[in-house]
Design a protein around this motif. Structure first.
Motif, mmCIF file in Angstrom:
data_model
loop_
_atom_site.group_PDB
_atom_site.id
_atom_site.type_symbol
_atom_site.label_atom_id
_atom_site.label_comp_id
_atom_site.label_asym_id
_atom_site.label_seq_id
_atom_site.Cartn_x
_atom_site.Cartn_y
_atom_site.Cartn_z
ATOM 1 N N SER A 105 38.217 99.584 75.353
ATOM 2 C CA SER A 105 38.558 99.691 73.932
ATOM 3 C C SER A 105 40.043 100.016 73.841
ATOM 4 O O SER A 105 40.661 100.451 74.832
ATOM 5 C CB SER A 105 37.732 100.787 73.268
ATOM 6 N N ALA A 116 42.030 94.079 68.720
ATOM 7 C CA ALA A 116 41.343 94.950 67.762
ATOM 8 C C ALA A 116 40.208 94.205 67.058
ATOM 9 O O ALA A 116 39.177 94.794 66.723
ATOM 10 C CB ALA A 116 42.333 95.503 66.738
ATOM 11 N N GLU A 117 40.390 92.895 66.852
ATOM 12 C CA GLU A 117 39.370 92.070 66.193
ATOM 13 C C GLU A 117 38.347 91.520 67.178
ATOM 14 O O GLU A 117 37.478 90.743 66.798
ATOM 15 C CB GLU A 117 40.039 90.914 65.441
ATOM 16 N N ARG A 135 44.158 98.396 63.388
ATOM 17 C CA ARG A 135 42.924 97.920 62.743
ATOM 18 C C ARG A 135 43.085 97.808 61.229
ATOM 19 O O ARG A 135 42.266 97.177 60.564
ATOM 20 C CB ARG A 135 41.777 98.861 63.072
ATOM 21 N N THR A 136 44.118 98.433 60.691
ATOM 22 C CA THR A 136 44.266 98.475 59.237
ATOM 23 C C THR A 136 45.559 97.868 58.701
ATOM 24 O O THR A 136 45.660 97.615 57.507
ATOM 25 C CB THR A 136 44.177 99.931 58.734
ATOM 26 N N TYR A 159 47.846 92.874 69.681
ATOM 27 C CA TYR A 159 47.160 94.093 69.231
ATOM 28 C C TYR A 159 46.082 93.742 68.210
ATOM 29 O O TYR A 159 44.966 94.242 68.268
ATOM 30 C CB TYR A 159 48.153 95.081 68.612
ATOM 31 N N ARG A 160 46.445 92.898 67.282
ATOM 32 C CA ARG A 160 45.491 92.504 66.242
ATOM 33 C C ARG A 160 44.320 91.727 66.842
ATOM 34 O O ARG A 160 43.165 91.979 66.504
ATOM 35 C CB ARG A 160 46.214 91.663 65.185
ATOM 36 N N ASP A 198 44.507 103.202 66.090
ATOM 37 C CA ASP A 198 43.969 103.382 64.741
ATOM 38 C C ASP A 198 44.624 102.462 63.723
ATOM 39 O O ASP A 198 43.942 101.794 62.946
ATOM 40 C CB ASP A 198 44.120 104.838 64.290
ATOM 41 N N ASN A 199 45.962 102.405 63.728
ATOM 42 C CA ASN A 199 46.593 101.642 62.656
ATOM 43 C C ASN A 199 46.580 100.131 62.861
ATOM 44 O O ASN A 199 46.673 99.386 61.890
ATOM 45 C CB ASN A 199 47.989 102.168 62.312
#
Length: 171
Positions: free
Chosen positions: A20, A106-107, A91-92, A102-103, A88-89
């Motif tokens: 993760s 995260a997805e 993801r948002t 990173y995106r 954390d960020n």
């Protein structure tokens, strides 16, 4: 994240598929950056809709030829609104380019063939036409905020055809 650290032996595997974001070492986390520098472009947000618009104007610390920060360790001190990416960020944040490593991780998606962790070559991001190299038209110090609307571009949210291929066109 536009500084590529040295690879460690643990990065030779596909750690982004088995760990993760929170489980990654600092070196693994940093290596998710593909070196495109699209995140270092100035962006505008429509206050009514929340839509994000990219410009071809970069942060003053970006070396647009290298697609790297000129002072990565002290970037937040020099540019207070520089956003440090975290598990954390990512993801948002709605402004990360769709090609961002990173995106993608995260997805739950895989990295593209041109990502240095896949290709083994930090230049493939440039060869695939994904990076900002040759596309930046000025820095935030050179172009006033009042003129940023005149510098909106669509390419940072799109992938060139050769970048969307399943493998390198040379492959």
């Amino acid at each position: 994240m536009t500084q590529r650290p040295a690879r460690s032996s643990e990065q030779n595997g596909f750690f982004w598929k088995t760990k993760s974001l929170d489980e990654m070492s600092s070196a693994e986390w940093e290596s998710l950056c593909d070196g495109c520098a699209r995140c270092c472009l100035e962006k505008l947000e429509d206050e009514d809709t929340g839509d994000i618009y990219f410009t071809h104007v970069s942060c003053r610390l970006l070396d647009a030829g290298l697609c790297a920060c000129k002072d990565y360790p002290k970037r937040s001190e020099q540019v207070p609104d520089c956003v440090r990416l975290t598990p954390d960020n990512v993801r948002t944040l709605n402004w990360l380019p769709p090609s961002c490593g990173y995106r993608l991780v995260a997805e739950g998606r895989d990295l593209y063939w041109w990502h240095p962790l896949i290709s083994g070559n930090p230049n493939t991001v440039h060869e695939a036409g994904v990076s900002v190299r040759g596309r930046v038209r000025g820095t935030e110090d050179e172009i006033p905020d009042s003129e940023l609307e005149d510098h909106i571009v669509q390419w940072p949210v799109r992938l060139p055809k050769r970048a969307r291929l399943r493998k390198s066109p040379k492959g």
